[in-house]
Write a protein that holds these residues in place. Sequence first.
Motif, mmCIF file in Angstrom:
data_model
loop_
_atom_site.group_PDB
_atom_site.id
_atom_site.type_symbol
_atom_site.label_atom_id
_atom_site.label_comp_id
_atom_site.label_asym_id
_atom_site.label_seq_id
_atom_site.Cartn_x
_atom_site.Cartn_y
_atom_site.Cartn_z
ATOM 1 N N GLY A 207 6.678 5.154 9.460
ATOM 2 C CA GLY A 207 7.492 4.145 8.802
ATOM 3 C C GLY A 207 7.075 2.707 9.046
ATOM 4 O O GLY A 207 7.508 1.815 8.328
ATOM 5 N N LYS A 208 6.217 2.472 10.049
ATOM 6 C CA LYS A 208 5.756 1.108 10.327
ATOM 7 C C LYS A 208 4.429 0.776 9.635
ATOM 8 O O LYS A 208 3.973 -0.367 9.672
ATOM 9 C CB LYS A 208 5.616 0.901 11.838
ATOM 10 N N GLU A 209 3.831 1.787 9.012
ATOM 11 C CA GLU A 209 2.549 1.579 8.364
ATOM 12 C C GLU A 209 2.760 1.018 6.950
ATOM 13 O O GLU A 209 3.556 1.549 6.177
ATOM 14 C CB GLU A 209 1.778 2.895 8.297
ATOM 15 N N GLN A 210 2.045 -0.044 6.637
ATOM 16 C CA GLN A 210 2.215 -0.702 5.344
ATOM 17 C C GLN A 210 1.910 0.238 4.188
ATOM 18 O O GLN A 210 2.599 0.219 3.155
ATOM 19 C CB GLN A 210 1.334 -1.952 5.262
ATOM 20 N N SER A 211 0.899 1.076 4.348
ATOM 21 C CA SER A 211 0.540 2.005 3.271
ATOM 22 C C SER A 211 1.682 2.981 2.987
ATOM 23 O O SER A 211 1.941 3.336 1.825
ATOM 24 C CB SER A 211 -0.730 2.776 3.623
ATOM 25 N N THR A 212 2.380 3.405 4.050
ATOM 26 C CA THR A 212 3.521 4.302 3.885
ATOM 27 C C THR A 212 4.666 3.599 3.172
ATOM 28 O O THR A 212 5.287 4.149 2.252
ATOM 29 C CB THR A 212 3.998 4.815 5.255
ATOM 30 N N LEU A 213 4.970 2.369 3.598
ATOM 31 C CA LEU A 213 6.058 1.605 2.977
ATOM 32 C C LEU A 213 5.788 1.369 1.496
ATOM 33 O O LEU A 213 6.699 1.476 0.663
ATOM 34 C CB LEU A 213 6.236 0.276 3.702
ATOM 35 N N VAL A 214 4.548 1.068 1.169
ATOM 36 C CA VAL A 214 4.176 0.837 -0.227
ATOM 37 C C VAL A 214 4.328 2.123 -1.036
ATOM 38 O O VAL A 214 4.841 2.119 -2.161
ATOM 39 C CB VAL A 214 2.736 0.296 -0.317
ATOM 40 N N ALA A 215 3.894 3.237 -0.471
ATOM 41 C CA ALA A 215 3.969 4.519 -1.169
ATOM 42 C C ALA A 215 5.411 4.939 -1.420
ATOM 43 O O ALA A 215 5.761 5.405 -2.513
ATOM 44 C CB ALA A 215 3.230 5.600 -0.368
ATOM 45 N N VAL A 216 6.268 4.789 -0.403
ATOM 46 C CA VAL A 216 7.675 5.176 -0.550
ATOM 47 C C VAL A 216 8.384 4.244 -1.525
ATOM 48 O O VAL A 216 9.209 4.673 -2.341
ATOM 49 C CB VAL A 216 8.380 5.197 0.815
ATOM 50 N N THR A 217 8.054 2.956 -1.466
ATOM 51 C CA THR A 217 8.645 2.004 -2.413
ATOM 52 C C THR A 217 8.252 2.354 -3.838
ATOM 53 O O THR A 217 9.085 2.323 -4.760
ATOM 54 C CB THR A 217 8.209 0.564 -2.075
#
Length: 256
Positions: A207-217
């Motif tokens: 959850g702290k990884e930018q790539s993950t946040l972008v993907a979930v968004t």
Amino acid sequence: MSTTSRKRRASPEKSRPSVWWLLAAIIVPIVGLIARIEIEGEENLPEEGSYVVAPNHMSEIDPLIVAVAVWRIGRAPRFLAKESLFRVPVLGWALRVTGMVPVARESTAAAASSTVASARRLVASGHGVIVYPEGTLTRDPDLWPMRGKTGAARLALAGDIPLIPVAHWGSQRILPRYGKLSLWPPRKSVRIVFGPALDLSAHIGHGKEQSTLVAVTAAVMQGITSLEETLRGEKAPAERWNPSAHGQKETGRLDS
């Protein structure tokens, strides 16, 4: 009107006397005079436990529409509020007693810490929260959901909380974006649909990884857009509206 016939039991936050009863007694009838809210997919909002609801945003009246829909389903509607507002006399008290969720906006580090703390509070209390992933009224000229921000994804991932895309259509006929309130004819139809929670299992622990946040968004914005397409009976543009690409600000009123 609802598409589900399953009878839901009232959640403890709605069944016990509280400040929500007073607010509902005032707000629900007023909203009922100007909008006929038709709810679909109510079974997708958990009867208990924490959740993050992520709706589209095209009118200043949207928070009232979504709040009434959430209340009618059986949960108390709560929103994110700037942490600084909780320090304002009277207003801060009102935000606290209604369980609104504080979030810091001063810096990336402060915001991240605040998000984790807010997620822990939601999980501990079993409350839900409504987060607008667009962050402001859509800039899309045809009112389709625009590019999203990572706030809803951050909160859901920080607490392993269900992230539920929501779309509605019709509120723009009551209060056009940055326009004037239209009260005639009364009780304009507003349809709102709650989609299934996103499957975030592949992202837990990242959850702290930018790539993950972008993907979930991106996933939640696609979920909202798909629901909106169903409500409107038409396809959204292939490319989501990006305000910066069109020289638009993402805060404040939309320039004509």
